[in-house]
Each structure stands twice: as C-alpha cells, then as structure tokens.
Design a protein around this motif. Structure first.
Motif, short mmCIF file in Angstrom:
data_model
loop_
_atom_site.label_atom_id
_atom_site.label_comp_id
_atom_site.label_asym_id
_atom_site.label_seq_id
_atom_site.Cartn_x
_atom_site.Cartn_y
_atom_site.Cartn_z
N UNK A 143 1.10 -1.04 -0.13
CA UNK A 143 0.44 0.09 0.28
C UNK A 143 0.58 1.32 0.36
N UNK A 144 0.46 2.32 -0.76
CA UNK A 144 0.81 3.59 -0.98
C UNK A 144 1.58 3.89 0.73
N UNK A 145 2.80 4.72 1.07
CA UNK A 145 2.60 5.70 2.66
C UNK A 145 3.29 6.23 2.24
N UNK A 146 4.20 7.13 0.88
CA UNK A 146 4.27 8.28 0.60
C UNK A 146 4.30 8.65 -0.73
N UNK A 147 4.21 10.42 -0.88
CA UNK A 147 4.16 10.76 -1.52
C UNK A 147 5.83 10.30 -2.58
N UNK A 148 6.79 10.48 -1.82
CA UNK A 148 7.98 10.51 -2.50
C UNK A 148 8.80 10.15 -1.52
N UNK A 171 6.48 14.72 6.96
CA UNK A 171 5.18 13.56 6.19
C UNK A 171 5.44 13.27 4.96
N UNK A 172 5.13 13.63 3.61
CA UNK A 172 5.25 13.39 2.72
C UNK A 172 6.30 12.87 1.63
N UNK A 173 7.57 13.14 2.34
CA UNK A 173 8.94 11.96 1.65
C UNK A 173 9.32 11.32 3.05
N UNK A 192 5.96 4.08 -2.23
CA UNK A 192 5.69 5.78 -3.11
C UNK A 192 4.87 6.08 -4.25
N UNK A 193 4.79 7.08 -4.24
CA UNK A 193 4.03 7.39 -5.30
C UNK A 193 5.11 7.67 -6.55
N UNK A 194 5.65 8.39 -6.31
CA UNK A 194 7.32 8.80 -6.84
C UNK A 194 8.31 8.20 -6.36
N UNK A 195 9.11 8.52 -7.09
CA UNK A 195 10.98 7.87 -6.74
C UNK A 195 11.79 8.80 -7.26
N UNK A 256 7.48 15.29 -8.00
CA UNK A 256 6.23 14.64 -8.56
C UNK A 256 6.16 15.85 -10.80
N UNK A 257 6.84 16.95 -10.18
CA UNK A 257 5.73 17.15 -11.47
C UNK A 257 7.47 16.86 -12.70
N UNK A 258 8.43 16.21 -12.32
CA UNK A 258 9.07 16.05 -13.44
C UNK A 258 9.68 14.52 -13.77
N UNK A 259 8.77 13.35 -12.37
CA UNK A 259 9.03 12.58 -12.97
C UNK A 259 8.64 11.61 -14.50
N UNK A 260 8.79 11.25 -14.96
CA UNK A 260 8.29 10.41 -15.65
C UNK A 260 8.06 8.52 -15.73
N UNK A 261 7.29 8.20 -16.31
CA UNK A 261 7.27 6.18 -15.83
C UNK A 261 8.00 6.09 -17.34
N UNK A 262 8.96 4.57 -17.06
CA UNK A 262 9.02 3.95 -18.43
C UNK A 262 7.75 3.41 -18.94
#
Length: 303
Positions: A143-148, A171-173, A192-195, A256-262
């Motif tokens: 389950x999601x635990x952190x935004x970053x 608490x956000x990262x 995480x939602x973003x790495x 979070x704005x600059x992350x990209x997925x493969x």
C-alpha cells in the motif's frame, strides 16, 4: 575487529552463504536446481548487489558466491571490469561500471544491462535489461505510504541538500536505506507514488512497478559517472532520460512534476527476455551440481 569478522571477511561471508542456501530451499523452484558458482559484489550490504542470490533461486538456480576468477556466472550489477578478457562463463543482465572498451569474446552472454555495455564488450544482439526489473514478479506492491520515496546511493545518505529537500514537508517523503536486504528495500521503494534516486536500482525498482521516477547526480560523484544510468536507460527508455539536475528540484512538488514512467510494455518485454535467457544457463554451463547435494561440501574459504 579481526579481518575474518568484518562484513567482507571469511567467517561472515560463510555465514551469509549458509543463510542464502537455506533460504533457497524455501523456493520450490530451487529443489533439485543447478548450483552455479557466481559473482556479485559482496563487499558491503546493498540491496541492488544482493539481487543475484535473491532472484535466482526463484528461477531454479542456486548461486554460490565465488570471486570472478572462479565464477561461472556474472550476476546483477556493474561487475564486468572485475572479470578478465578471457572469461568464458555466462553473463546475465550485467553491465560495465565505466565507459571503457573491454572485449569478452569467450563469454556466453545471456543478457546485458544495456546496449552501451554490449558495444563496449563486443557482444552481438542479445536481450537487454537489468534483472532488477523482475522484482515486481515476486513481491506484490504494498500500500502507498509516501508521496515521494528517495533512494540515495550509499555515498549520498548524508547529503545536506537532499536531506533539506526531503524534510521540507514532514510526512510527505521518506528515505530508503539501500544498505539492507533486497526484499525489504524493494517493498519500501514500491510503497511510494514517485521515486527520486541517485541509486540505479532505485530507478530500476521504480520501473519494475510502473512508478514514475527521476534520477539525479550528487556529490561525491559515483565511480564511472552516469555511464550505468545511460546504459540502462538506453535499454528501457531509448532516446530519452529521466535525469534532472538537482538544482531544478527545489520542492517536493518539483519532484512529482518532473518524474516520468518507463513504457510498461517495454519493461514487460525486457523482463520476459531476461526470464527466457535464464533457460539457456545450463546449456552454456554444463555439468553443474544440483541443490542441495554437494553444496555444503565446498572448501570453507570458498563458501
């Protein structure tokens, strides 16, 4: 502390090997599996380097640690500089650390991390991809635990700028310690939602789970610079990069704005190729012993 009791010392290495052999027995695929003398970096704890003994028993292969001159398999990581040019064992998803030419004409190349390594060692057309892409096939995403989630390389754990960025919004990262066992680190990254990472296997783990990511460079510089990142991305995201200058990451919103997925389909194709390539291992390295018979009869200094 006496040399034998250090992490890289003989006694602790034997203890780790015994634990890994016992753990391998917990995977049905390893029952009666081939036992392969393999090399991975074991000089200090690091989850990316630990992926070789963590992954292979799940595919019916039990690796036993050997130094490069005795190994018959090069495993996960930037390891090929440790092998001589006349190495005639197998290579599976391995890469070079630095941008150097190192021809290995006698090696049986099952797969390589990326096309830059392939060009430098003189390999023909082979499957690409880091075996770390396979972790999501064995560990369910938590389950999601952190935004970053930040995954700093071990050299960057104390970086003041990174610490300040992550602490800017409590608490956000959260930060992942790469100096832990593979399964635990994988689960933390996958939560995480973003790495944000300066560790290559932080990026690879994010890609395995389809998590958008960005990688950056901090001081001190890593050995080989960004070669291993460029090599990996040339396989997974050809023609583009997820690199961002750290100076452009002023806030967690920037991350979070600059992350990209493969591309998910490409990750799946590379992972499929890595799995298929393992089926050739016992063909290129014949007459391997079977687990558990013969494993514990090794000379103590070699286990």
């Amino acid at each position: 502390m006496t040399p034998s009791l250090k992490y890289e010392g003989a006694l602790r290495r034997r203890a780790r090997q015994l634990r890994r052999l016992i753990a391998a027995g917990g995977h049905r695929a390893a029952w009666g599996a081939a036992v392969v003398p393999a090399y991975w970096w074991d000089g200090h704890p690091n989850f990316g380097d630990a992926l070789t003994p963590w992954l292979l028993p799940r595919y019916g292969i039990v690796p036993v640690y050997r130094e490069p001159r005795r190994a018959r398999l090069a495993g996960v990581g930037s390891l090929l500089e440790f092998f001589s040019s006349d190495y005639d064992g197998a290579i599976w998803g391995t890469g070079l650390m630095t941008d150097v030419e190192q021809r290995m004409p006698s090696a049986s190349v099952l797969a390589l991390r990326g096309p830059l390594t392939a060009e430098r060692i003189g390999a023909g057309e082979v499957p690409y991809g880091d075996p770390g892409l396979l972790v999501a096939r064995h560990v369910r995403r938590p389950a999601r635990r952190s935004a970053v989630v930040a995954v700093p390389h071990g050299h960057h754990r104390g970086h003041e700028g990174l610490a300040a960025l992550l602490a800017s919004e409590p608490g956000r990262a959260r930060t992942v310690n790469v100096h832990q066992r593979a399964g635990a680190a994988v689960r933390e990254i996958a939560s995480g939602e973003a790495v944000l990472t300066t560790s290559l296997h932080g990026l690879i783990t994010a890609d395995a789970y389809g998590i958008p990511a960005v990688w950056t460079v901090l001081e001190p510089a890593l050995t080989g610079g960004d070669f291993k990142f460029r090599d990996y991305e040339a396989a997974v995201t050809p023609g583009r990069t997820r690199y961002v200058d750290f100076g452009d990451l002023r806030t967690l919103d920037d991350v979070q704005r600059l992350v990209r997925s493969a591309d998910a389909a490409r990750v799946t194709a590379l992972a499929d190729g890595l799995e298929r390539s393992l089926a050739r291992l016992t063909d290129v390295i014949p007459a391997l012993p079977r687990y558990p018979l013969g494993v514990l009869r090794r000379q103590p200094h070699e286990v």
